[in-house]
Design an enzyme around this catalytic site. Sequence first.
Site, PDB file in Angstrom:
ATOM      1  CD  GLU A 232     -17.436   9.460  47.903  1.00  0.00           C
ATOM      2  OE1 GLU A 232     -18.267  10.309  48.054  1.00  0.00           O
ATOM      3  OE2 GLU A 232     -16.603   9.180  48.761  1.00  0.00           O
TER       4      GLU A 232
ATOM      5  NE  ARG B 108      -2.688  -7.087  15.456  1.00  0.00           N
ATOM      6  CZ  ARG B 108      -2.001  -8.171  15.603  1.00  0.00           C
ATOM      7  NH1 ARG B 108      -0.535  -7.747  15.736  1.00  0.00           N
ATOM      8  NH2 ARG B 108      -2.455  -9.293  15.713  1.00  0.00           N
TER       9      ARG B 108
END
Length: 705
Positions: A450, A337
């Site tokens: 978790e 880009r």
Amino acid sequence: MTEVVDRPTGKGKRPEAPQKAVPGTAARPQPAVDVETLGKQLLGKWAAVRLQARDLAARPELHKIEGLTHTEHRTRVYGQLRYLVDNEAVHRAFPAALGGADDHGGNIAGFEELVVADPSLQIKAGVQWGLFGSAVMHLGTAEHHAKWLPGIMNLDIPGCFAMTETGHGSDVASIATTATYDPSTEEFVVHTPFRAAWKDYIGNAANDGLGAVVFAQLVTRGVNHGVHAFYVDLRDPETKEFLPGIGGEDDGIKGGLNGIDNGRLHFTNVRIPRTNLLNRYGDVAPDGTYTSPIASPGRRFFTMLGTLVQGRVSLDGAAVAASRVALTAAIRYATERRQFNASSHTDEEVLLDYQRHQRRLFTRLATTYAAGFAHEQLLEKFDDVFSGAHDTDADRQDLETLAAALKALSTWHALDTLQECREACGGAGFLIENRFASLRADLDVYATFEGDNTVLLQLVAKRLLADYAKEFRNVDFGVLARYVVGQATGAAIHRTGLRQVAQFMADTGSVQKAAIALRDEEGQRALLTDRVQTMVAEAATALKGSNRLSQEKGAALFNRHQNELIDAAQAHAELLQWEAFTDALREVEDPGTRTVLTWLRDLFGLSLIEKNLSWYLMNGRLSMQRARTVGEYINRLLVKIRPHALDLVDAFGYGGDHVRAAIATGAEKKRQDEARAYFRSQRASGQSPVDEKVLLARTAAAKRN
């Protein structure tokens, strides 16, 4: 500026980047990365398993289809679980006698790669086999294994891991669901006494779960023996309706992971056989007598939860994998880009040649490498414990602490990396086809399930305090006196600024010497280690004697220092990552690869120091002179790393079917090349319009002449 726009090969070394020769000197050869060999190192001990899992993750059958409704997505993901079973991808950790392989490390290594296919698939598979199945395997005994594991393994029994409650998530010890033993019928009565005790956010609960491992307070003979696990049938296998006494709700659409049917469960005096207690660590006899091989209720509780640590281990690895995918896409795009004419009147600059773009991507690339090497050490520690090779109580405590520390850092890092990569790719990064926004939404909850990351770091901090206290528990007076004198001397030097003066004299005002000291491995280690040790020592001193206070005053004292404790735990985890990166460097034989990775390790270490520069200055660990050089040296490292950026992401080993981002396919390079060719042809033809600013400049020059 060096432009690198060639496509990744995935093998060997890239051609050396051209170097500008300095007059009168020979050009110094540029180190090159051996991508293939580095890729093998990154695959780690379970390379073959990872490659098998990546082969599966590259298949369209397992890919997330964007735009599905949550009900459609759930149906697709449930079908993908069957695909995993059919391809023997989920049984590695289960007993060989039941068709598994007793391969605990390999199981996690393969499982975490599923995140690149669809995070919903990874987590739903984790619920089924990593939580539900593992709870039966690790908390149950041979009778339970024979009865339920075959159905769990082949998906005949889809199930739930019912621990979290609406009222209690991180504080598992305080959950309110009870399992009260009735000796007259030899049954446990499972009951949720109020709304806050409902099991909540439970994967597979809304639709698919036929059974569940339910965590509840075990009560027998009027005594509460704490949290234990019970196997409970939830639904009729034929009708899929809840069994009597069981109810639930659908959690509905979430911020991500909508391929998983999370829901709520509640129990009204549900009776289950006495033998449904998963009794490896605690049992109840027919007459109601409770026995356990672990006398301490607290140690028993942590031992039971410790057997389920693999969830944190796998999330650590999955977060690293997601970061690698994001950086692969963003860095490939940034080499193609172009924006703004900074150094040329005709060509725009490649994004990755801008220093700020390098800063935002390369620092995160360095952290991802560090997190990956640390995860491999964690995975080996996990396998040692669960295979029985090194399975002492101390080993398990080390594993729990390491998993808590690394899971917190890597999941936060993944979210930060996905967001930064999204922004670095501009509007294209916001398109779902390039996956940054989708992956970030799906991984958002990784920071709180978790184990909430902040709570996990508090667990790590408590372990650090315990280890600190243990060092001085049995020392004699002479040793302790010498330590106190040393600490006092050190504090005096730091606080009076004598250390700063000594550094300035050593540097003699030379920025070059200051940079050498900072980039030195031992210098970085000393700074990172000193910060952890000092923070822990200061917290321990502040909390000294808290155990002799009343519960209320002790809790208040701890609360006043909670923030410092969590900061110390994070610093400790960052040090572990830096050490893992440094350990990995010693395994690199190729000189060019080792040089580039050393730059990347230094970038990671100095970025940590820069992030905490105020601490180092306030505590006298760095002089103002040396502190000024940190940012300057980081910028020099960015320039060195720039020619190797594509090699470093190619070594991750993820192909187009894994990354699946339109901006990482080379399409942008084709567009840019087409645009450049167009303007070149216009200029060559002489037919291109004259820029107004050029015309004005010419007119002004003509008037002056």
